[in-house]
Design a protein around this motif. Structure first.
Motif, short mmCIF file in Angstrom:
data_model
loop_
_atom_site.label_atom_id
_atom_site.label_comp_id
_atom_site.label_asym_id
_atom_site.label_seq_id
_atom_site.Cartn_x
_atom_site.Cartn_y
_atom_site.Cartn_z
N LEU A 141 0.84 -1.20 0.00
CA LEU A 141 0.00 0.00 0.00
C LEU A 141 0.87 1.25 0.00
N THR A 142 0.59 2.15 -0.91
CA THR A 142 1.25 3.45 -0.94
C THR A 142 0.25 4.50 -0.49
N ILE A 143 0.69 5.39 0.39
CA ILE A 143 -0.17 6.45 0.91
C ILE A 143 0.30 7.80 0.40
N LEU A 144 -0.50 8.83 0.66
CA LEU A 144 -0.30 10.14 0.04
C LEU A 144 -0.35 11.24 1.09
N VAL A 145 0.55 12.23 0.97
CA VAL A 145 0.51 13.43 1.82
C VAL A 145 0.74 14.66 0.94
N ASP A 146 0.32 15.82 1.46
CA ASP A 146 0.62 17.06 0.75
C ASP A 146 0.90 18.22 1.70
N SER A 147 1.26 17.89 2.95
CA SER A 147 1.53 18.95 3.92
C SER A 147 2.56 18.49 4.94
N VAL A 148 3.18 19.46 5.59
CA VAL A 148 4.15 19.14 6.64
C VAL A 148 3.48 18.40 7.80
N PRO A 149 2.32 18.86 8.32
CA PRO A 149 1.70 18.12 9.43
C PRO A 149 1.36 16.67 9.06
N ALA A 150 0.90 16.43 7.85
CA ALA A 150 0.57 15.06 7.44
C ALA A 150 1.83 14.21 7.38
N ALA A 151 2.91 14.78 6.85
CA ALA A 151 4.18 14.05 6.80
C ALA A 151 4.68 13.73 8.20
N GLU A 152 4.56 14.69 9.11
CA GLU A 152 5.00 14.48 10.49
C GLU A 152 4.19 13.38 11.17
N ALA A 153 2.88 13.32 10.86
CA ALA A 153 2.04 12.27 11.45
C ALA A 153 2.46 10.89 10.94
N VAL A 154 2.80 10.79 9.66
CA VAL A 154 3.25 9.51 9.10
C VAL A 154 4.57 9.09 9.75
N VAL A 155 5.49 10.04 9.91
CA VAL A 155 6.77 9.73 10.54
C VAL A 155 6.57 9.27 11.98
N ALA A 156 5.72 9.97 12.73
CA ALA A 156 5.48 9.60 14.13
C ALA A 156 4.91 8.20 14.23
N LYS A 157 3.95 7.88 13.34
CA LYS A 157 3.35 6.55 13.36
C LYS A 157 4.38 5.50 12.95
N GLY A 158 5.17 5.80 11.94
CA GLY A 158 6.19 4.86 11.50
C GLY A 158 7.19 4.55 12.59
N LYS A 159 7.62 5.57 13.31
CA LYS A 159 8.58 5.35 14.40
C LYS A 159 7.95 4.55 15.53
N ALA A 160 6.71 4.89 15.87
CA ALA A 160 6.03 4.20 16.97
C ALA A 160 5.82 2.72 16.67
N GLU A 161 5.64 2.40 15.38
CA GLU A 161 5.34 1.02 14.98
C GLU A 161 6.54 0.33 14.35
N ALA A 162 7.69 1.02 14.31
CA ALA A 162 8.88 0.48 13.66
C ALA A 162 8.57 0.04 12.23
N ARG A 163 7.94 0.94 11.50
CA ARG A 163 7.45 0.62 10.16
C ARG A 163 7.80 1.77 9.21
N ALA A 164 8.27 1.46 8.03
CA ALA A 164 8.50 2.45 6.98
C ALA A 164 7.34 2.40 5.99
N PHE A 165 6.58 3.47 5.90
CA PHE A 165 5.49 3.56 4.94
C PHE A 165 6.05 3.96 3.57
N ASP A 166 5.40 3.48 2.49
CA ASP A 166 5.65 4.01 1.15
C ASP A 166 4.75 5.22 0.97
N VAL A 167 5.36 6.38 0.70
CA VAL A 167 4.61 7.63 0.68
C VAL A 167 4.87 8.37 -0.62
N MET A 168 3.80 8.89 -1.22
CA MET A 168 3.93 9.81 -2.35
C MET A 168 3.49 11.19 -1.91
N ILE A 169 4.03 12.20 -2.56
CA ILE A 169 3.69 13.59 -2.25
C ILE A 169 2.81 14.11 -3.38
N GLU A 170 1.67 14.65 -3.03
CA GLU A 170 0.76 15.16 -4.06
C GLU A 170 1.19 16.55 -4.52
#
Length: 374
Positions: free
Chosen positions: A100-129
């Motif tokens: 699954l690839t997810i999408l962000v277009d803002s700094v707060p959204a990117a920060e939320a993905v990073v926080a979740k990835g760190k908390a879960e020890a997971r690297a998301f595949d992310v595209m920037i709109e």
């Protein structure tokens, strides 16, 4: 056909031709086609797109991602900017093996993905709109925020898979020249965004563009890796007005039955109102206003000049588009006559039904389930 009306019909031959047309065009331009399955929300339709050569799918809801993954589709792009409270649901899909690839277009959204990835020890595949036409959402290709978003994601251990754009303003155009110009703008600006990220040291392997009009209008896709398009699988009257199809190529219709007349007004009453057609009046501001839909005979041949001019919840009014009263509507369309109604917006009309009836060239019909909700 012994079918209870209203019913959503798919003309299989028309759909197959639509699929082949888009696939052949993009293959010739050297890019992958990742169809947007929000139009059909139907496993059988998506399978035919894959069989024709499509690679991966695009979805607009996580329910679509879940349903298609359960049916064996694993390469899925969720092309709506990620709400932080949906990250757990996305993560559950990834843990089950979904790419699954997810999408962000803002700094707060990117920060939320990073926080979740760190908390879960997971690297998301992310595209920037990327915003390539001011139509909806996305980051401007030259904005400082673009590099900041990419830096936050990469430094935070997430994979910046690429950039994505959607030239939705193409729906407002109606000439080949204007569509080709916008297709080039969409391509150039998204490629430019990717170049800026790469220059800043941020990996950006994928460049994803597309809408049905710009996909078909594109003549040069240098720097693009994939194209997304959705409504082409069925087409609709909005697309006919844009100029990328004709009403005779629209593969989705609503089968309706004549249930009454107002002969003095030239009206035919059918059992398909706005609950069957949807309230979408997308052709109202285009060069031809089809009301709630164009009218065909039971075999799918367009009846020139007739439209669904008005609609209540379960009643549709079929009359002449020019407003003149047809004096022989009772004789032409007696009670019980079957008509097919072409939709303004295939996605919206399809959403009114739990199933499609796929009609083969021999007239046989097969039930194809579709799903709804989020």
């Amino acid at each position: 056909m012994d079918i209870e009306t209203p019913a959503a019909l798919i003309d299989e031959a028309r759909m197959a031709a639509n699929i082949d047309r888009m696939q052949l065009h993009l293959t010739a331009l050297g890019v992958r086609l990742r169809p947007h399955v929000k139009t059909s929300k139907c496993i059988e339709v998506a399978r035919r797109q894959q069989e024709a050569g499509a690679q991966g799918i695009t979805v607009s809801t996580l329910k679509e991602a879940e349903q298609f993954f359960a049916a064996g589709f694993s390469d899925i792009l969720y092309a709506v900017c990620m709400a932080p409270d949906k990250l757990d649901r996305a993560l559950a899909l990834i843990r089950r093996g979904c790419a699954l690839t997810i999408l962000v277009d803002s700094v707060p959204a990117a920060e939320a993905v990073v926080a979740k990835g760190k908390a879960e020890a997971r690297a998301f595949d992310v595209m920037i709109e990327i915003d390539s036409d001011g139509h909806r959402s996305g980051v401007q290709p030259e904005a400082a925020d673009l590099i900041e978003i990419g830096t936050i994601l990469q430094a935070g251990g997430q994979r910046v898979k690429g950039v994505l754009t959607h030239a939705g303003s193409s729906y407002d155009l109606d000439t080949a020249e204007a569509l080709e110009k916008l297709a080039e703008q969409e391509r150039a600006l998204c490629v430019r965004a990717a170049e800026r990220l790469r220059t800043a040291g941020i990996a950006c392997p994928e460049v994803s563009v597309g809408s049905t009009p710009t996909a078909l209008a594109a003549r040069n896709l240098a720097g693009v890796t994939e194209v997304r398009a959705g409504v082409y699988v069925f087409f609709d009257l909005v697309m006919s007005n844009v100029g990328v199809c004709t009403p005779g190529q629209v593969a989705l219709s609503v089968l309706a039955t004549v249930i009454g007349h107002q002969a003095e007004k030239g009206w035919v009453i059918v059992d398909a109102g706005w609950m069957a057609m949807s309230r979408d009046r997308g052709t109202q501001r285009q060069k031809i206003d089809y009301g709630y839909g164009a009218v065909c005979d039971a075999a799918g041949h367009v009846l020139d000049g007739l439209v669904v001019s008005g609609a209540n919840q379960e009643h549709g009014i079929v009359s002449r588009r020019d407003g003149t009263a047809d004096p022989d509507v009772v004789e032409r369309f007696p009670i019980g006559t079957r008509l097919r109604l072409l939709p303004n917006h295939a996605c919206a009309t399809g959403a009114q039904y739990p199933n499609y009836l796929a009609v083969a060239s021999d007239g046989s019909a097969t039930v194809w389930p579709r799903f709804q909700g989020w």
